[in-house]
Design a protein around this motif. Sequence first.
Motif, short mmCIF file in Angstrom:
data_model
loop_
_atom_site.label_atom_id
_atom_site.label_comp_id
_atom_site.label_asym_id
_atom_site.label_seq_id
_atom_site.Cartn_x
_atom_site.Cartn_y
_atom_site.Cartn_z
N GLU A 249 20.58 30.11 -99.62
CA GLU A 249 19.53 31.12 -99.75
C GLU A 249 18.78 31.26 -98.43
O GLU A 249 17.98 30.41 -98.05
CB GLU A 249 18.57 30.72 -100.87
CG GLU A 249 17.43 31.70 -101.09
CD GLU A 249 16.42 31.17 -102.10
OE1 GLU A 249 16.59 30.03 -102.60
OE2 GLU A 249 15.46 31.90 -102.38
N SER A 250 18.99 32.33 -97.71
CA SER A 250 18.38 32.53 -96.40
C SER A 250 16.89 32.84 -96.51
O SER A 250 16.44 33.43 -97.49
CB SER A 250 19.09 33.67 -95.66
OG SER A 250 20.46 33.38 -95.51
N SER A 251 16.13 32.47 -95.47
CA SER A 251 14.69 32.74 -95.45
C SER A 251 14.17 32.63 -94.03
O SER A 251 14.93 32.39 -93.08
CB SER A 251 13.97 31.76 -96.37
OG SER A 251 12.60 32.11 -96.50
N SER A 252 12.86 32.83 -93.87
CA SER A 252 12.23 32.76 -92.55
C SER A 252 10.94 31.96 -92.61
O SER A 252 10.21 32.02 -93.60
CB SER A 252 11.91 34.16 -92.03
OG SER A 252 13.09 34.91 -91.84
N LEU A 253 10.65 31.25 -91.52
CA LEU A 253 9.40 30.54 -91.33
C LEU A 253 8.61 31.29 -90.26
O LEU A 253 9.18 31.80 -89.29
CB LEU A 253 9.66 29.11 -90.85
CG LEU A 253 10.13 28.06 -91.83
CD1 LEU A 253 11.37 28.45 -92.57
CD2 LEU A 253 10.32 26.73 -91.12
N GLY B 242 10.35 39.64 -77.58
CA GLY B 242 11.67 40.23 -77.67
C GLY B 242 12.80 39.24 -77.49
O GLY B 242 13.96 39.54 -77.78
N GLU B 243 12.47 38.06 -77.03
CA GLU B 243 13.49 37.05 -76.79
C GLU B 243 13.97 36.45 -78.11
O GLU B 243 13.19 36.29 -79.04
CB GLU B 243 12.92 35.95 -75.89
CG GLU B 243 13.98 34.97 -75.38
CD GLU B 243 13.39 33.98 -74.38
OE1 GLU B 243 12.18 34.06 -74.12
OE2 GLU B 243 14.15 33.13 -73.88
N GLU B 244 15.26 36.13 -78.18
CA GLU B 244 15.85 35.50 -79.34
C GLU B 244 16.75 34.36 -78.89
O GLU B 244 17.39 34.44 -77.84
CB GLU B 244 16.69 36.50 -80.15
CG GLU B 244 15.91 37.68 -80.70
CD GLU B 244 16.77 38.61 -81.52
OE1 GLU B 244 16.22 39.53 -82.15
OE2 GLU B 244 18.01 38.42 -81.56
N LYS B 245 16.79 33.29 -79.69
CA LYS B 245 17.68 32.16 -79.42
C LYS B 245 18.35 31.77 -80.73
O LYS B 245 17.72 31.83 -81.78
CB LYS B 245 16.91 30.96 -78.87
CG LYS B 245 16.26 31.19 -77.50
CD LYS B 245 17.15 30.73 -76.38
CE LYS B 245 16.50 30.96 -75.02
NZ LYS B 245 15.52 29.91 -74.68
N ILE C 145 16.49 31.08 -91.08
CA ILE C 145 17.50 30.11 -91.49
C ILE C 145 18.51 30.84 -92.38
O ILE C 145 18.14 31.33 -93.46
CB ILE C 145 16.86 28.93 -92.23
CG1 ILE C 145 15.82 28.28 -91.33
CG2 ILE C 145 17.91 27.93 -92.65
CD1 ILE C 145 15.06 27.15 -91.99
N THR C 146 19.73 30.90 -91.91
CA THR C 146 20.78 31.62 -92.61
C THR C 146 21.69 30.64 -93.36
O THR C 146 22.18 29.68 -92.77
CB THR C 146 21.63 32.45 -91.63
OG1 THR C 146 20.77 33.36 -90.93
CG2 THR C 146 22.71 33.24 -92.36
N ARG D 265 22.79 27.59 -87.78
CA ARG D 265 22.22 28.44 -88.82
C ARG D 265 20.80 28.90 -88.50
O ARG D 265 20.17 29.57 -89.31
CB ARG D 265 22.23 27.67 -90.15
CG ARG D 265 23.62 27.35 -90.66
CD ARG D 265 23.56 26.53 -91.95
NE ARG D 265 23.05 25.20 -91.72
CZ ARG D 265 23.77 24.21 -91.21
NH1 ARG D 265 25.02 24.41 -90.88
NH2 ARG D 265 23.23 23.02 -91.04
N LEU D 266 20.29 28.54 -87.36
CA LEU D 266 18.91 28.84 -86.99
C LEU D 266 18.86 29.92 -85.91
O LEU D 266 19.64 29.93 -84.97
CB LEU D 266 18.22 27.58 -86.46
CG LEU D 266 18.10 26.41 -87.42
CD1 LEU D 266 17.45 25.23 -86.71
CD2 LEU D 266 17.31 26.79 -88.66
N LYS D 267 17.87 30.80 -86.07
CA LYS D 267 17.62 31.84 -85.07
C LYS D 267 16.13 32.00 -84.89
O LYS D 267 15.41 32.21 -85.87
CB LYS D 267 18.24 33.16 -85.50
CG LYS D 267 18.01 34.31 -84.52
CD LYS D 267 18.66 35.58 -85.06
CE LYS D 267 18.39 36.78 -84.19
NZ LYS D 267 19.03 38.00 -84.75
#
Lengths: 109, 114
Positions: free
Chosen positions: A17-21, A54-57, A75-76, A61-63
């Motif tokens: 189950e994907s989600s975001s912090l 705008g930066e992404e890393k 978290i995917t 499973r983490l972005k």
Amino acid sequence: EDQVTQSPEALRLQEGESSSLNCSYTVSGLRGLFWYRQDPGKGPEFLFTLYSAGEEKEKERLKATLTKKESFLHITAPKPEDSATYLCAVQEYAGKSTFGDGTTLTVKP
Amino acid sequence: DGGITQSPKYLFRKEGQNVTLSCEQNLNHDAMYWYRQDPGQGLRLIYYSQIVNDFQKGDIAEGYSVSREKKESFPLTVTSAQKNPTAFYLCASSMFASGNTEAFFGQGTRLTVV
């Protein structure tokens, strides 16, 4: 004064189950935003550094993403081994980082 | 292996005693830090050092003292003036004192007042 607010305080997910912090911050000049993972009774372990909006890393499973006011840790398809406390820290000037209180993630199989 | 070593892992202090927590790094990092973590909370900065023989107070320095006589060592003394010392103490280092580089942490010392 620097402020770093993380939400939610705790997050329980089912495996897959994907989600975001979220990490919201107020600083006059951001030198860097850091994400760490902390397991119970251990020291934090570095995950990502973000320097500009705008930066992404990505890592497995983490972005992590960054805007001018907040950062998200996505978290995917999480697995139980992703269970930990995730800490966000912002650095305004050399030598001094301000940490949030963390989000405790629990992933159930 | 390079890293940060904190000792001891557990420490018990009697009322009125001073105790010293050890922190050693072999990463050749310039900067070192001490943080305190209370249950359910983030890390709060006690002291930091960007160069040998120099250190600065963090947000909660009262009741603590440090020294930086060698690049690889940054011991923390919890004095009797610290009224609520029971906490998890974390030492960290980063590569450049002036740069925005990530911190590497030790495994922590859990201090309990008995």
